[in-house]
Design an enzyme around this catalytic site. Structure first.
Site, PDB file in Angstrom:
ATOM      1  N   HIS A 189      -7.785   9.699  -1.705  1.00  0.00           N
ATOM      2  CA  HIS A 189      -7.061   9.481  -0.054  1.00  0.00           C
ATOM      3  C   HIS A 189      -7.862  10.206   1.134  1.00  0.00           C
ATOM      4  CE1 HIS A 189      -2.817   9.175   0.840  1.00  0.00           C
ATOM      5  NE2 HIS A 189      -3.468   8.734   2.277  1.00  0.00           N
TER       6      HIS A 189
ATOM      7  N   LYS B 180      -3.212   5.642  -3.899  1.00  0.00           N
ATOM      8  CA  LYS B 180      -3.754   7.040  -3.696  1.00  0.00           C
ATOM      9  C   LYS B 180      -4.000   8.276  -4.579  1.00  0.00           C
ATOM     10  CE  LYS B 180      -3.879   4.842   0.525  1.00  0.00           C
ATOM     11  NZ  LYS B 180      -2.428   4.398   1.241  1.00  0.00           N
TER      12      LYS B 180
ATOM     13  N   ASP C  36       0.595  -1.175   0.322  1.00  0.00           N
ATOM     14  CA  ASP C  36       0.449   0.036  -0.391  1.00  0.00           C
ATOM     15  C   ASP C  36       1.021   1.411  -0.120  1.00  0.00           C
ATOM     16  OD1 ASP C  36      -3.148   1.366   0.574  1.00  0.00           O
ATOM     17  OD2 ASP C  36      -1.662   2.568   1.846  1.00  0.00           O
TER      18      ASP C  36
ATOM     19  N   TYR D 250       3.315   9.914  -0.364  1.00  0.00           N
ATOM     20  CA  TYR D 250       3.592   9.226   0.367  1.00  0.00           C
ATOM     21  C   TYR D 250       5.550  10.013  -0.927  1.00  0.00           C
ATOM     22  CZ  TYR D 250       0.660   6.661   2.495  1.00  0.00           C
ATOM     23  OH  TYR D 250      -0.604   6.008   3.452  1.00  0.00           O
TER      24      TYR D 250
END
Length: 276
Positions: A111, A78, A48, A53
């Site tokens: 998200h 996401k 994931d 990120y």
């Protein structure tokens, strides 16, 4: 080392997701490939990540180097808040796919609902298009509250397959989980250990002593027995392996009740109704 027999959850469109996966939140991109490689070697098959990120490239490097067949992997990413909206979401997806080095992802999530932006219905239409085109196998959301989900159910064509939410013994979200169950939406937990804040809970530590497991393993087992999909994160190979070693014991009903008593509305992340 044999691959652990991780249970799966069947989503509302028939796709199966491993119930225990590996998250890479806050893992720097230059450390991500090594962490994901350790996870894959330990037996994880679900990874994931998210655009925000900044480590989709590292995830992609590890996947490419693993030698594992694509159909044996489950990859989630996401769309970030600033990229919401119909056209922007389609562009963001293409960017994520290129960084991951894949021709499809298994699960694509909004998200955050970011209600003040009011773009998530248009974002969802773009995700429905990606699903129709076969570029994502399942469509879902993250951090959505019942009101946000109801709006998608009223205006969208697809019911979200997953809602990934902050969930742990200190924030059990019973009302939201009940809404999921009523509408065929799978619950997935991020921050499943509350960044360590629930590991000294007296019920958890007592169960850990009795079972010979760590407090983290007890909490992860609690998630599995709730039926939750769970994605613990670590960059330490020994901890990565430990988090997967939760399939050889069970919590009793009394254990589950004792852990349930630790609910205290403990959020480690933002309030979804306020975060934009």
């Amino acid at each position: 080392m044999s691959t652990p027999n991780v249970p799966t959850v069947r989503l509302n469109n028939g796709v199966e997701i491993p119930q225990l996966g590996f998250g890479v939140f806050q893992v720097p991109d230059d450390q991500t490939a090594a962490a994901v490689t350790s996870a894959l070697e330990a037996g994880y098959r679900s990874i994931d990540t998210a655009a925000i990120y900044g480590n989709e490239t590292g995830v992609g490097r590890a996947l490419a180097a693993s030698g594992l067949a694509r159909q044996d992997l489950f990859v989630t990413t996401k769309v970030w808040n600033a990229d919401q909206g119909y056209d922007a979401t389609l562009r963001a997806f293409d960017t994520s796919l290129a960084k991951l080095g894949l021709d499809h992802v298994d699960l694509y999530l909004i998200h955050w609902p970011t209600p003040a932006r009011d773009r998530y219905p248009d974002t969802w239409r773009a995700i429905e298009r990606l699903a129709a085109e076969g570029r994502i196998r399942a469509a879902g959301v993250s951090n959505f509250q019942p009101a946000h989900l109801k709006r998608l159910l009223d205006t969208g064509e697809l019911v979200p397959a997953v809602n990934q939410i902050e969930l742990h013994p200190g924030l059990q979200q019973a009302e939201l989980r009940a809404f999921h169950a009523a509408h065929g939406i799978a619950t997935e937990a991020w921050s499943p250990l509350a960044q360590g804040a629930v590991l000294d809970d007296p019920a958890v530590t007592a169960i850990a002593r009795r079972t010979g497991k760590s407090p983290a393993q007890v909490v992860l087992r609690w998630h599995l027995q709730l039926g939750t999909i769970v994605i613990p994160k670590s960059v330490t190979p020994a901890r990565i392996r430990e988090n997967l070693d939760v399939l050889d014991f069970e919590l009793t009903e009394q254990d589950m009740t004792a852990i349930a008593s630790g609910d205290r509305e403990l959020r480690t992340g933002p309030d979804p109704d306020q975060f934009n």
